[in-house]
Design a protein around this motif. Structure first.
Motif, PDB file in Angstrom:
ATOM      1  N   GLN A   1       6.928  -2.494 -10.051  1.00 36.86           N
ATOM      2  CA  GLN A   1       5.774  -3.289 -10.479  1.00 36.86           C
ATOM      3  C   GLN A   1       5.361  -4.421  -9.555  1.00 36.86           C
ATOM      4  O   GLN A   1       4.215  -4.855  -9.592  1.00 36.86           O
ATOM      5  CB  GLN A   1       6.047  -3.889 -11.867  1.00 36.86           C
ATOM      6  N   TRP A   2       6.283  -4.929  -8.764  1.00 38.45           N
ATOM      7  CA  TRP A   2       5.953  -6.150  -8.024  1.00 38.45           C
ATOM      8  C   TRP A   2       4.702  -5.967  -7.174  1.00 38.45           C
ATOM      9  O   TRP A   2       3.897  -6.886  -7.021  1.00 38.45           O
ATOM     10  CB  TRP A   2       7.116  -6.588  -7.134  1.00 38.45           C
ATOM     11  N   ALA A   3       4.519  -4.753  -6.658  1.00 44.79           N
ATOM     12  CA  ALA A   3       3.417  -4.516  -5.723  1.00 44.79           C
ATOM     13  C   ALA A   3       2.058  -4.734  -6.386  1.00 44.79           C
ATOM     14  O   ALA A   3       1.126  -5.216  -5.748  1.00 44.79           O
ATOM     15  CB  ALA A   3       3.519  -3.103  -5.160  1.00 44.79           C
ATOM     16  N   TYR A   4       1.945  -4.386  -7.668  1.00 46.76           N
ATOM     17  CA  TYR A   4       0.664  -4.586  -8.364  1.00 46.76           C
ATOM     18  C   TYR A   4       0.292  -6.066  -8.376  1.00 46.76           C
ATOM     19  O   TYR A   4      -0.841  -6.454  -8.128  1.00 46.76           O
ATOM     20  CB  TYR A   4       0.742  -4.081  -9.803  1.00 46.76           C
ATOM     21  N   TYR A   5       1.301  -6.900  -8.681  1.00 51.53           N
ATOM     22  CA  TYR A   5       1.021  -8.337  -8.749  1.00 51.53           C
ATOM     23  C   TYR A   5       0.727  -8.884  -7.369  1.00 51.53           C
ATOM     24  O   TYR A   5      -0.154  -9.722  -7.196  1.00 51.53           O
ATOM     25  CB  TYR A   5       2.199  -9.068  -9.388  1.00 51.53           C
ATOM     26  N   ALA A   6       1.498  -8.405  -6.388  1.00 50.68           N
ATOM     27  CA  ALA A   6       1.277  -8.909  -5.027  1.00 50.68           C
ATOM     28  C   ALA A   6      -0.156  -8.630  -4.604  1.00 50.68           C
ATOM     29  O   ALA A   6      -0.847  -9.500  -4.071  1.00 50.68           O
ATOM     30  CB  ALA A   6       2.262  -8.254  -4.064  1.00 50.68           C
ATOM     31  N   ARG A   7      -0.616  -7.417  -4.879  1.00 47.86           N
ATOM     32  CA  ARG A   7      -1.960  -7.063  -4.472  1.00 47.86           C
ATOM     33  C   ARG A   7      -3.001  -7.901  -5.212  1.00 47.86           C
ATOM     34  O   ARG A   7      -3.949  -8.425  -4.618  1.00 47.86           O
ATOM     35  CB  ARG A   7      -2.214  -5.579  -4.727  1.00 47.86           C
ATOM     36  N   THR A   8      -2.813  -8.041  -6.531  1.00 43.38           N
ATOM     37  CA  THR A   8      -3.759  -8.813  -7.332  1.00 43.38           C
ATOM     38  C   THR A   8      -3.844 -10.252  -6.842  1.00 43.38           C
ATOM     39  O   THR A   8      -4.929 -10.779  -6.611  1.00 43.38           O
ATOM     40  CB  THR A   8      -3.321  -8.819  -8.804  1.00 43.38           C
ATOM     41  N   VAL A   9      -2.669 -10.866  -6.697  1.00 44.89           N
ATOM     42  CA  VAL A   9      -2.645 -12.268  -6.302  1.00 44.89           C
ATOM     43  C   VAL A   9      -3.236 -12.432  -4.920  1.00 44.89           C
ATOM     44  O   VAL A   9      -4.029 -13.333  -4.676  1.00 44.89           O
ATOM     45  CB  VAL A   9      -1.202 -12.808  -6.331  1.00 44.89           C
TER      46      VAL A   9
ATOM     47  N   ASP B   1       0.829  -1.205   0.000  1.00 44.52           N
ATOM     48  CA  ASP B   1       0.000   0.000   0.000  1.00 44.52           C
ATOM     49  C   ASP B   1       0.861   1.251   0.000  1.00 44.52           C
ATOM     50  O   ASP B   1       0.592   2.205  -0.720  1.00 44.52           O
ATOM     51  CB  ASP B   1      -0.913   0.022   1.237  1.00 44.52           C
ATOM     52  N   LEU B   2       1.892   1.217   0.819  1.00 49.05           N
ATOM     53  CA  LEU B   2       2.775   2.372   0.908  1.00 49.05           C
ATOM     54  C   LEU B   2       3.367   2.671  -0.462  1.00 49.05           C
ATOM     55  O   LEU B   2       3.352   3.803  -0.939  1.00 49.05           O
ATOM     56  CB  LEU B   2       3.885   2.089   1.919  1.00 49.05           C
ATOM     57  N   GLN B   3       3.835   1.602  -1.106  1.00 50.22           N
ATOM     58  CA  GLN B   3       4.481   1.827  -2.400  1.00 50.22           C
ATOM     59  C   GLN B   3       3.473   2.307  -3.441  1.00 50.22           C
ATOM     60  O   GLN B   3       3.753   3.211  -4.213  1.00 50.22           O
ATOM     61  CB  GLN B   3       5.151   0.552  -2.872  1.00 50.22           C
ATOM     62  N   LEU B   4       2.290   1.687  -3.429  1.00 51.45           N
ATOM     63  CA  LEU B   4       1.312   2.053  -4.451  1.00 51.45           C
ATOM     64  C   LEU B   4       0.734   3.442  -4.224  1.00 51.45           C
ATOM     65  O   LEU B   4       0.112   4.001  -5.113  1.00 51.45           O
ATOM     66  CB  LEU B   4       0.186   1.019  -4.501  1.00 51.45           C
ATOM     67  N   SER B   5       0.941   3.997  -3.028  1.00 49.68           N
ATOM     68  CA  SER B   5       0.399   5.338  -2.820  1.00 49.68           C
ATOM     69  C   SER B   5       1.297   6.392  -3.466  1.00 49.68           C
ATOM     70  O   SER B   5       0.947   7.557  -3.512  1.00 49.68           O
ATOM     71  CB  SER B   5       0.210   5.607  -1.320  1.00 49.68           C
ATOM     72  N   PHE B   6       2.447   5.956  -3.969  1.00 50.63           N
ATOM     73  CA  PHE B   6       3.294   6.901  -4.699  1.00 50.63           C
ATOM     74  C   PHE B   6       3.312   6.548  -6.175  1.00 50.63           C
ATOM     75  O   PHE B   6       3.334   5.377  -6.536  1.00 50.63           O
ATOM     76  CB  PHE B   6       4.712   6.888  -4.134  1.00 50.63           C
ATOM     77  N   PRO B   7       3.304   7.572  -7.045  1.00 48.04           N
ATOM     78  CA  PRO B   7       3.303   7.311  -8.480  1.00 48.04           C
ATOM     79  C   PRO B   7       4.541   6.533  -8.896  1.00 48.04           C
ATOM     80  O   PRO B   7       5.639   6.804  -8.394  1.00 48.04           O
ATOM     81  CB  PRO B   7       3.315   8.711  -9.094  1.00 48.04           C
ATOM     82  N   SER B   8       4.327   5.571  -9.809  1.00 52.63           N
ATOM     83  CA  SER B   8       5.437   4.704 -10.189  1.00 52.63           C
ATOM     84  C   SER B   8       6.582   5.497 -10.812  1.00 52.63           C
ATOM     85  O   SER B   8       7.749   5.191 -10.590  1.00 52.63           O
ATOM     86  CB  SER B   8       4.939   3.633 -11.147  1.00 52.63           C
ATOM     87  N   ILE B   9       6.247   6.543 -11.571  1.00 55.80           N
ATOM     88  CA  ILE B   9       7.317   7.261 -12.249  1.00 55.80           C
ATOM     89  C   ILE B   9       8.221   7.942 -11.235  1.00 55.80           C
ATOM     90  O   ILE B   9       9.441   8.027 -11.413  1.00 55.80           O
ATOM     91  CB  ILE B   9       6.741   8.300 -13.246  1.00 55.80           C
ATOM     92  N   LEU B  10       7.645   8.371 -10.134  1.00 51.44           N
ATOM     93  CA  LEU B  10       8.435   9.039  -9.101  1.00 51.44           C
ATOM     94  C   LEU B  10       9.426   8.054  -8.483  1.00 51.44           C
ATOM     95  O   LEU B  10      10.616   8.336  -8.359  1.00 51.44           O
ATOM     96  CB  LEU B  10       7.498   9.593  -8.028  1.00 51.44           C
ATOM     97  N   ILE B  11       8.898   6.868  -8.154  1.00 53.57           N
ATOM     98  CA  ILE B  11       9.753   5.867  -7.531  1.00 53.57           C
ATOM     99  C   ILE B  11      10.873   5.455  -8.483  1.00 53.57           C
ATOM    100  O   ILE B  11      12.042   5.390  -8.105  1.00 53.57           O
ATOM    101  CB  ILE B  11       8.899   4.652  -7.116  1.00 53.57           C
ATOM    102  N   ALA B  12      10.500   5.235  -9.748  1.00 51.16           N
ATOM    103  CA  ALA B  12      11.508   4.816 -10.723  1.00 51.16           C
ATOM    104  C   ALA B  12      12.568   5.899 -10.897  1.00 51.16           C
ATOM    105  O   ALA B  12      13.774   5.602 -10.953  1.00 51.16           O
ATOM    106  CB  ALA B  12      10.830   4.510 -12.054  1.00 51.16           C
TER     107      ALA B  12
END
Lengths: 325, 319, 328
Positions: free
Chosen positions: B190-198, B157-168
């Motif tokens: 990207q890993w967080a998207y899959y973790a959440r989905t799965v 959640d923490l990671q997804l609350s920040f825009p991916s472009i910023l983190i990259a």
């Protein structure tokens, strides 16, 4: 409600703290902070002085304390390039970025929601299909590429609008803004459109999906059975229901707009803090990078917090369940 | 389709006592994969996207063997051919530059094929690692629950609350340029998207009775996870995966365009576009526009496929 | 005096898998002040019939033919504009699930007042006054406070009362109630039923009560119409239909209602399942499940008047037992 607010505030602080730790680890632990934080062109004496000021001669946990202490006082180091506090430089650029992001947000919402609702009401019509096709394009095309096309079409081929810069600005309450002068407005249109397009596609998709879902609900049929005009059904019954998820997402997207402004500002040479970040990365002006990062994290976390609160105000169900809890 | 028609006919020939409900049940004999393939093909646009994507992938993979020149072998470049518009003839070899050349006399067609290669390489490698990490984290969180779950999902959640472009961007600002570094940044993003989905689909599954049944049979944790939980997470994973691979390609291009992505010696499409950007305003549009078209075509093709897959794989949307 | 005359109404759904004839040639009529029970299993087309009367059938469904003559005017011919002016005004509807029919994000007063203002140009204040009265009429205490609430603050029974109050706002001639008590507890159901009965008696409004529950409708309706696979297969006065059903399906339906059986005694049931509307058997649609079916049933039986005031769509109605019963 107060319990909820306090809890939510606590989460926000944790998020900021986590990012602070990450930044600290990135700068102090992985790299050599002397290389990162001290201007390579400094003299030995300057290096020693800065090291002492930053406490680089002390243990890591103490350094972290100093980092946090300084950060809380808005001190994130001196820019190598400008020779001034990094935070000050970033804050000077902040209004330009916020202006761009807000205008883009307004554009994406005011165009995106009506188009999305329209596409949701008539998903199989030609209009609905073309709106969706357009949004897939807006979604697919990378931001910088859309910006280039806008410049190519409106600045190079048609020559209607300037290709970059901020134009004439006026000062309002001590903040320089572009949108109040004609020249500034001209400079603002293309970058704001560029930043808005991506989010607009998102808003369209979201509004469409929600409209479709809401349309299937019994209460919409019931509203029709009550003899309401379709105008009222769409504007009150459907819109109010889709606004909740849409506003939530849009609010959260404001944060990402500040981040995506990096790209737009670079393409349009818009003098905001995103362009400053890229320049700083290229010039290895690390205190500015750190300052940008901490400030952006703060902005995004604050936005998320505010959106959550607005959300709970908008949706009576959330509000009440939180009170009960 | 013809199968069904045949079934419909034979149904009429049956004696009247036969239950009509069974006629509806007959198509269920077709395997899920076949149903998905059939329904996928009903959308011509999606099929077009798939064909386009396969063609692009083929070009990328075969680039070294099918392009007229190796654009990064300086011996093959001739400065005399620099800045030629599309369709020009080479002064050196007499060949045709269908998409023009850049300042160094590099054939844009070849440069694009090589650029595609790098763009797709970065996207697929990061996709594979991100899925592996995300699936591991997501199933662990869902299956073990409790504190492990809370911890993993807080990070997500923490990671997804920040825009991916910023983190990259931040990661690359710290790491510096490089293909490997871009890949690492994309994996982290990207890993967080899959973790959440799965996790969310696995949680739905763990609540179902058959997992309890499997536990009662004292099957090993690993067996329950991999044989029972995971297969049910595959459809949403495919949907998220297609969206994410398009996002990864776009993100890599953006990072390279901003000058923090791949190095100049191994340009991806994004970097090609950035290199040509300066010439755009002076009228040499082809140096920037053609790589851009290739990039956009790739992303659109993937999105068309992804959109259709989402419709086909999501039973809730089927009406 | 006839209020509503439905003639040969057909509403079909044009789906990807074929045409589903949800309503296929339905005819009935309703007098002022009369309650008609429209009975059938789920998927029999009873709800679609109700929605058709108000022009509320969603695509891919539409009315393909027939007449709906309401107070002398054909609504099918009048189309959407005419139906719009009638909806909520002269024909009101109550839906099945009160949890789903009130808009969750709008306050009750908004949802009631808009109904008043949709048909009458009066001030918001007098509209509110009317809402208050309507709520009081359906037995809701402290209507002022209730008006300011959101639907989720109400229980299911309360919400259904609100829905009934909304239906009563314009004192309609006809209320179409689509399983209005199915989602409620039995005790609440009984309360609502008795109130509805009282309302009909007091105001002379006519009602179509759509339900799958014969027990509920038997005490309420004057007339019954039993639907199966898109067609009405039996009609008649409620008491007489329940007492001596003509159609084998109606007989099966009545036998399936549990009523004071001995412990351990098996309930009667109808074999098989409701056929898919996309794939109806030729001839009588009940044929595959019917104990009396024979070769004759491969033809479609007409809805024949078999007794005075009674009609059934069957070649082999339960007339013989009737005679035996009469003879003995």
């Amino acid at each position: 409600m107060i319990v909820y607010l306090v809890r939510r505030l606590g989460q926000s602080l944790v998020a900021i703290a986590a990012m602070a730790v990450l930044v600290f680890v990135g700068v102090y632990a992985i790299g050599n902070p002397v290389d990162i934080l001290i201007n390579p062109e400094s003299t030995q004496a300057q290096i020693a002085a800065t090291m002492q000021r930053l406490g680089l001669d002390r243990p890591l946990w103490e350094q972290f304390g100093i980092f946090v202490w300084n950060a809380l006082h808005g001190d994130l180091g001196i820019s190598f390039v400008y020779g001034r506090p990094a935070m000050q430089i970033i804050l000077e650029r902040l209004p330009a970025t916020m202006e761009l992001a807000l205008v883009a947000l307004v554009l994406s919402v005011s165009i995106g929601i009506p188009l999305g609702v329209l596409a949701g009401l008539k998903p199989n019509s030609i209009g609905g299909r073309s709106i969706m096709a357009g949004s897939i394009l807006g979604f697919s095309l990378p931001n910088f590429w859309q910006g280039m096309l806008l410049i190519l079409i409106f600045a190079v081929l048609l020559g209607w609008l300037p290709a970059g810069g901020r134009g004439e600005t006026v000062e309002v309450l001590g903040i320089r803004v572009s949108f109040l002068t004609l020249d500034g407005l001209k400079h603002l249109i293309l970058p704001a459109m560029n930043l808005a397009l991506f989010k607009m596609s998102l808003v369209i998709r979201l509004a469409r999906a929600n409209t479709r879902e809401v349309c299937l609900q019994d209460y919409v049929k019931y509203a029709r059975a009550k003899g309401l005009s379709s105008r009222r059904i769409v504007l009150v019954h459907i819109l109010k229901n889709i606004l909740i998820p849409v506003v939530t997402i849009i609010g959260l997207e404001l944060g990402s707009m500040v981040a995506f402004a990096i790209v737009t500002e670079t393409v349009f040479a818009w003098p905001g803090m995103g362009k400053l970040l890229i320049d700083s990365i290229n010039l290895l002006d690390r205190p500015v990078i750190v300052a940008y990062l901490m400030l952006t994290v703060l902005i995004i976390v604050t936005i998320n917090l505010v959106v959550d609160v607005i959300y709970s105000l908008l949706d009576p169900r959330v509000r009440l369940s939180e009170v009960d809890a | 389709m013809s199968d069904e028609a045949a079934m419909g006919l034979s149904e009429k020939a049956e004696p009247p006592v036969k239950q009509p409900a069974e006629a509806k049940r007959a198509p269920a004999l077709e395997s899920p994969a076949m149903r998905i393939a059939r329904e996928f093909c009903e959308d011509r646009l999606a099929v077009l996207g798939l064909v386009l994507f396969l063609a692009i992938a083929a070009i990328a993979i075969l680039a070294p063997w099918i392009t007229p020149q190796n654009p990064y072998d300086l011996a093959q470049l001739d400065i005399m051919d620099g800045g030629l518009p599309p369709g020009s003839e080479s002064f050196a070899t007499g060949g045709t530059y269908w998409l023009g050349t850049d300042e160094q006399g590099r054939d844009m067609l070849s440069a694009i094929a090589y650029g595609l290669r790098i763009s797709l390489l970065v996207a697929t490698v990061s996709l594979a690692f991100a899925i592996a990490i995300g699936v591991a984290a997501g199933t662990t969180a869902a299956y073990l629950g409790g504190k492990v779950d809370t911890l993993i999902m807080r990070v997500v959640d923490l990671q997804l609350s920040f825009p991916s472009i910023l983190i990259a961007l931040i990661l690359l600002a710290l790491f510096g340029r490089g293909i490997d570094k871009v890949i690492i940044a994309l994996i982290i993003v990207q890993w967080a998207y899959y973790a959440r989905t799965v996790r969310s689909s696995a949680i739905v599954e763990t609540r179902k009775d058959y997992i309890d049944a499997a536990r009662c049979l004292a099957l090993s944790h690993r067996r329950i996870m991999f044989r029972h939980l995971l297969p049910n997470c595959v459809p949403p994973l495919i949907v998220v995966g297609t969206v994410q691979i398009a996002q990864a390609i776009a993100l890599e291009a953006t990072l390279s365009f901003l000058g923090v992505g791949v190095p100049i010696t191994e340009p991806s499409l994004g970097l090609l576009i950035a290199n040509g950007y300066d010439y755009l305003l002076s009228g040499r549009y082809w140096v920037s526009i053609f790589p851009g078209i290739a990039l956009v075509a790739t992303i659109i093709a993937i999105n068309l496929v992804g959109d259709r897959l989402r419709d086909v794989l999501n039973p809730r949307l089927q009406t | 005096m006839t209020l509503l005359q439905v003639e040969d109404l057909a509403t079909h759904f044009f789906t990807r898998d074929g045409v589903a004839k949800a309503v296929d040639g339905v005819s009935f009529s309703l007098d002022r002040g009369e309650i008609l029970g429209l009975v059938g299993e789920s998927g029999s087309g009873k709800s679609v019939t109700g929605f058709s009367l108000l022009g509320l059938v969603d695509p891919p469904g539409r009315i393909v033919s027939g007449k709906i003559v309401f107070d002398g005017e054909d609504l099918v011919k009048g189309g959407e504009p005419m139906m719009r002016t009638l909806r909520g005004k002269r024909i009101a509807m109550i839906f099945q699930d009160p949890m789903m029919t009130l808009n969750p994000v709008l306050r009750i007063d908004t949802q009631m007042v808009e109904t008043v203002l949709a048909h009458e140009r009066i001030s918001r204040k007098s509209a509110l006054e009317r809402c208050r009265e309507a709520l009081a009429r359906v037995g809701i205490a402290s209507p002022d406070e209730r008006l300011k609430s959101y639907p989720h603050q109400f229980s299911g029974g309360m919400r259904q009362r609100v829905a009934i109050a909304i239906a009563l706002l314009h004192e309609p001639d006809l209320i179409i109630a689509d399983e209005p008590t199915t989602a409620l507890d039995v005790t609440i159901q009984a309360q609502i039923l008795s109130e509805v009965q009282k309302l009909c008696a007091d105001t002379g409004l006519a009602m179509i009560w759509i339900t799958h529950d014969l027990a509920v409708v038997s005490g309420l309706a004057d007339q019954l119409a039993v639907m199966y696979a898109g067609k009405i297969i039996e009609t008649g006065e409620t008491g007489r239909v329940i007492e001596a059903p003509l159609h084998p399906y109606t007989k099966g339906l009545i036998a399936s209602v549990p009523q004071g059986q001995k412990h351990g005694a098996l309930l009667a049931q109808i074999p098989g399942t409701t056929p898919s509307l996309l794939n109806l058997p030729e001839g009588c649609s009940f044929r595959p499940r019917c104990p009396r079916a024979d070769a004759a049933c491969q033809e479609e039986p007409p809805l024949g008047a078999l007794l005075p005031g009674r009609a059934a769509r069957c070649f082999h109605p339960h007339l013989d037992e009737r005679r035996e019963a009469l003879a003995s």
